[in-house]
Design a protein around this motif. Structure first.
Motif, mmCIF file in Angstrom:
data_model
loop_
_atom_site.group_PDB
_atom_site.id
_atom_site.type_symbol
_atom_site.label_atom_id
_atom_site.label_comp_id
_atom_site.label_asym_id
_atom_site.label_seq_id
_atom_site.Cartn_x
_atom_site.Cartn_y
_atom_site.Cartn_z
ATOM 1 N N LYS A 59 0.857 -1.184 0.000
ATOM 2 C CA LYS A 59 0.000 0.000 0.000
ATOM 3 C C LYS A 59 0.893 1.234 0.000
ATOM 4 O O LYS A 59 1.829 1.337 0.788
ATOM 5 N N PHE A 60 0.598 2.147 -0.928
ATOM 6 C CA PHE A 60 1.296 3.423 -0.956
ATOM 7 C C PHE A 60 0.640 4.367 0.050
ATOM 8 O O PHE A 60 -0.563 4.295 0.285
ATOM 9 N N PRO A 61 1.398 5.283 0.640
ATOM 10 C CA PRO A 61 0.855 6.158 1.680
ATOM 11 C C PRO A 61 -0.227 7.111 1.178
ATOM 12 O O PRO A 61 -1.105 7.494 1.934
ATOM 13 N N ASP A 62 -0.193 7.481 -0.084
ATOM 14 C CA ASP A 62 -1.156 8.454 -0.607
ATOM 15 C C ASP A 62 -2.360 7.803 -1.281
ATOM 16 O O ASP A 62 -3.082 8.451 -2.024
ATOM 17 N N GLY A 70 9.240 3.822 -1.021
ATOM 18 C CA GLY A 70 10.022 4.362 0.085
ATOM 19 C C GLY A 70 9.559 3.866 1.438
ATOM 20 O O GLY A 70 8.704 3.001 1.559
ATOM 21 N N GLU A 71 10.140 4.467 2.463
ATOM 22 C CA GLU A 71 9.841 4.089 3.847
ATOM 23 C C GLU A 71 8.397 4.365 4.231
ATOM 24 O O GLU A 71 7.868 3.758 5.157
ATOM 25 N N SER A 72 7.735 5.263 3.544
ATOM 26 C CA SER A 72 6.369 5.604 3.906
ATOM 27 C C SER A 72 5.356 4.609 3.351
ATOM 28 O O SER A 72 4.199 4.618 3.747
ATOM 29 N N GLY A 73 5.783 3.730 2.452
ATOM 30 C CA GLY A 73 4.897 2.680 1.958
ATOM 31 C C GLY A 73 4.817 1.545 2.970
ATOM 32 O O GLY A 73 5.611 1.472 3.906
ATOM 33 N N ARG A 74 3.849 0.665 2.767
ATOM 34 C CA ARG A 74 3.669 -0.427 3.729
ATOM 35 C C ARG A 74 3.451 -1.738 2.979
ATOM 36 O O ARG A 74 2.601 -1.819 2.088
ATOM 37 N N LYS A 98 17.811 1.018 -3.049
ATOM 38 C CA LYS A 98 16.435 1.522 -2.962
ATOM 39 C C LYS A 98 15.462 0.415 -3.365
ATOM 40 O O LYS A 98 15.781 -0.434 -4.198
#
Length: 83
Positions: A32-35, A66-70, A50
């Motif tokens: 899941k992407f953060p946005d 990136g780190e903000s994804g889950r 990366k």
């Protein structure tokens, strides 16, 4: 994620996702992407330290992860239903 060559997961295939397995490059994952409220099913790859999410269908773009994804989980089995 049907692909014209290489690994392919056909439409209608059920996948079993294990949320306890640690994701590693080369594994198929649900992420899941953060946005976004949607999840995606792709291969986790690493390049230059990366992480990226690479679709099996080469017609779609590779996306930076990136780190903000889950990572929701790692795909451990696929089951094709025959009609």
């Amino acid at each position: 994620m049907a692909s014209p060559s290489g690994m392919s997961i056909n439409e209608g295939t059920s996948i079993l996702v294990d949320t306890a397995i640690e994701a590693a490059p080369g594994r198929l994952v649900v992420a899941k992407f953060p946005d976004s409220n949607e999840t995606t099913f792709r291969m986790l790859v690493s390049d230059g330290g990366k992480l990226y999410l690479k679709p099996l269908n080469q017609d779609y773009p590779v996306e930076s992860f990136g780190e903000s994804g889950r990572i929701i989980g790692v795909v451990v089995q696929a089951m094709q239903k025959f009609h």
